[in-house]
Design an enzyme around this catalytic site. Structure first.
Site, PDB file in Angstrom:
ATOM      1  N   HIS A  69       1.677   5.318  -1.643  1.00 27.14           N
ATOM      2  CA  HIS A  69       1.311   6.513  -2.414  1.00 27.14           C
ATOM      3  C   HIS A  69       2.586   7.114  -2.998  1.00 27.14           C
ATOM      4  CE1 HIS A  69      -2.823   6.636  -0.807  1.00 27.14           C
ATOM      5  NE2 HIS A  69      -2.257   6.127   0.278  1.00 27.14           N
ATOM      6  N   ASP A 121       1.429   2.468   3.564  1.00 23.86           N
ATOM      7  CA  ASP A 121       0.576   3.658   3.432  1.00 23.86           C
ATOM      8  C   ASP A 121       1.432   4.913   3.528  1.00 23.86           C
ATOM      9  OD1 ASP A 121      -1.653   5.190   2.955  1.00 23.86           O
ATOM     10  OD2 ASP A 121      -2.426   5.066   4.995  1.00 23.86           O
ATOM     11  N   HIS A 178       0.878  -1.195   0.000  1.00 21.73           N
ATOM     12  CA  HIS A 178       0.000   0.000   0.000  1.00 21.73           C
ATOM     13  C   HIS A 178       0.904   1.230   0.000  1.00 21.73           C
ATOM     14  CE1 HIS A 178      -3.841   2.144   1.517  1.00 21.73           C
ATOM     15  NE2 HIS A 178      -2.942   3.082   1.249  1.00 21.73           N
ATOM     16  N   HIS A 220      -4.848  -0.773   5.693  1.00 17.11           N
ATOM     17  CA  HIS A 220      -4.339  -0.074   6.876  1.00 17.11           C
ATOM     18  C   HIS A 220      -5.268  -0.181   8.088  1.00 17.11           C
ATOM     19  CE1 HIS A 220      -6.973   2.882   5.091  1.00 17.11           C
ATOM     20  NE2 HIS A 220      -6.094   3.320   4.226  1.00 17.11           N
ATOM     21  N   LYS A 274      -9.160  -0.152  -5.954  1.00 16.29           N
ATOM     22  CA  LYS A 274      -9.178   0.450  -4.612  1.00 16.29           C
ATOM     23  C   LYS A 274     -10.454   1.258  -4.417  1.00 16.29           C
ATOM     24  CE  LYS A 274      -7.822   2.106  -0.630  1.00 16.29           C
ATOM     25  NZ  LYS A 274      -6.718   3.016  -0.366  1.00 16.29           N
ATOM     26  N   HIS A 334       3.457  14.356   1.821  1.00 20.37           N
ATOM     27  CA  HIS A 334       2.871  15.678   1.565  1.00 20.37           C
ATOM     28  C   HIS A 334       4.000  16.674   1.758  1.00 20.37           C
ATOM     29  CE1 HIS A 334      -1.404  14.474   1.603  1.00 20.37           C
ATOM     30  NE2 HIS A 334      -1.068  13.629   2.561  1.00 20.37           N
ATOM     31  N   ASN A 348      -5.050   7.344  -5.984  1.00 14.68           N
ATOM     32  CA  ASN A 348      -5.744   8.593  -5.621  1.00 14.68           C
ATOM     33  C   ASN A 348      -4.962   9.838  -6.033  1.00 14.68           C
ATOM     34  OD1 ASN A 348      -3.827   8.038  -3.560  1.00 14.68           O
ATOM     35  ND2 ASN A 348      -4.973   9.187  -2.014  1.00 14.68           N
ATOM     36  N   HIS A 363     -10.652   1.247   1.679  1.00 10.33           N
ATOM     37  CA  HIS A 363     -10.400   2.194   2.771  1.00 10.33           C
ATOM     38  C   HIS A 363     -11.653   2.134   3.641  1.00 10.33           C
ATOM     39  CE1 HIS A 363      -8.574   5.994   4.481  1.00 10.33           C
ATOM     40  NE2 HIS A 363      -9.737   5.871   5.107  1.00 10.33           N
TER      41      HIS A 363
HETATM   42  C1  NCD Z   1      -3.422   9.025   2.225  1.00  7.39           C
HETATM   43  C2  NCD Z   1      -2.939  10.068   1.212  1.00  7.39           C
HETATM   44  O1  NCD Z   1      -2.381  11.088   1.638  1.00  7.39           O
HETATM   45  O2  NCD Z   1      -3.111   9.851   0.014  1.00  7.39           O
HETATM   46  N1  NCD Z   1      -3.508   9.641   3.517  1.00  7.39           N
HETATM   47  C3  NCD Z   1      -3.493   9.008   4.709  1.00  7.39           C
HETATM   48  O3  NCD Z   1      -3.680   9.691   5.726  1.00  7.39           O
HETATM   49  N2  NCD Z   1      -3.292   7.725   4.808  1.00  7.39           N
HETATM   50  C4  NCD Z   1      -4.708   8.438   1.770  1.00  7.39           C
HETATM   51  C5  NCD Z   1      -5.156   7.226   2.541  1.00  7.39           C
HETATM   52  O4  NCD Z   1      -4.582   6.142   2.397  1.00  7.39           O
HETATM   53  O5  NCD Z   1      -6.096   7.349   3.329  1.00  7.39           O
HETATM   54 ZN    ZN Z   2      -3.257   5.068   1.645  1.00  3.26          ZN
END
Ligand code: NCD
Ligand code: ZN
Length: 335
Positions: free
Chosen positions: A14, A240, A12, A168, A95, A244, A40, A134
């Protein structure tokens, strides 16, 4: 002391896009053989064309390493059987996000009523495409995952041939569900094995530990630890890791997501060693996922050793978990 992991997988992840992708992707591809890539983006990945273009951008950002991005599409309840049959050749899973529940999930599903989801779930069952979920309602923040248990149960009961991964998980209720339905599986993050809500908001507010689902109580964390440390065959490591930029985290509207990709294996080795379960780390970070997804990863050997590793304050403007702290395990070599 050392341990060599064979083809670690992050089930998982991002990776974002653009400059952020170029910053973070090599940090995963260095130490992982592959990862399930979350869809996403803005806009979300809902077409095969967009998915293939994204995959090629990932591959060019990770070209110095052997790394396989396992792609996913953003779930839509109007995908046709024919579309999914074509998509199946390129994807590892779909997803599903409840609409608006987390970062970039606005185009998600607005009702979990199974009648509206039936056609797609049946097609996925037939085509053997796993469903990643999710699992949160829009209720009170500490109860969102617990309230979703009944949805997971409905999904699992009504679609017994559909492989469902609870992404998660953060509660003891979700941990218990695994034993009740054969077709339910779960990913567990690094941060939910380490922290509770107290670490996020019990003292000074720690924005870099703020994520969805929010970390819960000590008894919830302990239930997750039991599953992970014993490498329960229905659970897999999914970081996960959700980067950011620093100004989006250290802000009055803090974005949700914990960035762990570059420190995940070191922190897992430390946790498993402290709990005398180092021998189960391989199954948690690779074997279980191969079994559940039926995939054969690229070969990669990652040797970790018990030597201090000072976690950097930031990786290209993204603050990792444990920034500025010392972990007692580091990566010795990758081959
Ligand atoms: C994830 C994201 O920033 O894309 N954020 C998070 O808090 N885990 C999205 C997600 O997996 O919920
Ligand atoms: Zn995530």
């Amino acid at each position: 002391m050392t341990i060599t992991l064979n083809s670690p997988l992050d089930m998982h992840l991002h990776l974002r896009d653009g400059e952020m992708l170029k910053t973070v992707a090599p940090l995963s591809s260095h130490s992982f053989a592959g990862a399930i890539i979350m869809p996403n983006l803005v806009p979300p990945i809902t077409s095969i064309e967009a998915l293939l273009e994204y995959k090629s951008r990932i591959l060019s950002s990770t070209c110095r390493d052997r790394f396989e991005p396992l792609m996913t599409l953003f779930f839509r309840d109007d995908y046709s059987y024919e579309f999914l049959k074509e998509a199946k050749k390129e994807i590892s899973a779909l997803k599903l996000y409840p609409s608006g529940i987390t970062t970039n999930s606005e185009g998600g599903v607005s009702s979990m009523d199974i009648e509206g989801l039936r056609d797609v779930f049946e097609a996925m069952s037939e085509l053997e495409i796993p469903l990643l979920v999710h699992g949160e309602t829009n209720g009170f923040v500490m109860d969102r995952e617990k309230e979703f248990v009944s949805v997971y149960e409905q999904f699992a009961k009504n679609f017994p041939r559909l492989k469902i991964v609870m992404e998660h998980i953060t509660t003891k209720e979700s941990a218990e569900l695994l034993g009740r339905y054969e077709n339910l599986y779960a990913t567990i993050t690094l941060h939910h094995l380490y922290i509770t809500l107290d670490d996020v908001a019990g003292g000074l507010l720690r924005p870099h530990l703020f994520c969805k689902p929010i970390a819960k109580r000590a008894e919830d964390r302990d239930a997750l630890l039991d599953l992970a440390l014993s490498a329960h065959p229905k659970v897999m490591f999914g970081s996960d890791s959700a980067p950011h930029p620093i100004d989006k985290k250290e802000s009055c509207g803090c974005a949700a997501g914990v960035f762990t990709a570059p420190i995940a294996l070191q922190a897992l080795a430390s946790l498993f060693e402290k709990n005398d379960n180092l021998q189960n780390l391989q199954a948690f970070v690779s074997e279980n996922a191969r079994e559940i997804y039926g995939c054969e990863p690229l070969s990669k050997e990652v040797t970790l050793e018990k030597t201090p590793f000072l976690v950097p304050d930031s990786y290209g403007g993204v603050v990792p978990m444990f920034a500025g702290e010392e972990l007692d395990w580091s990566i010795k070599s990758v081959s």
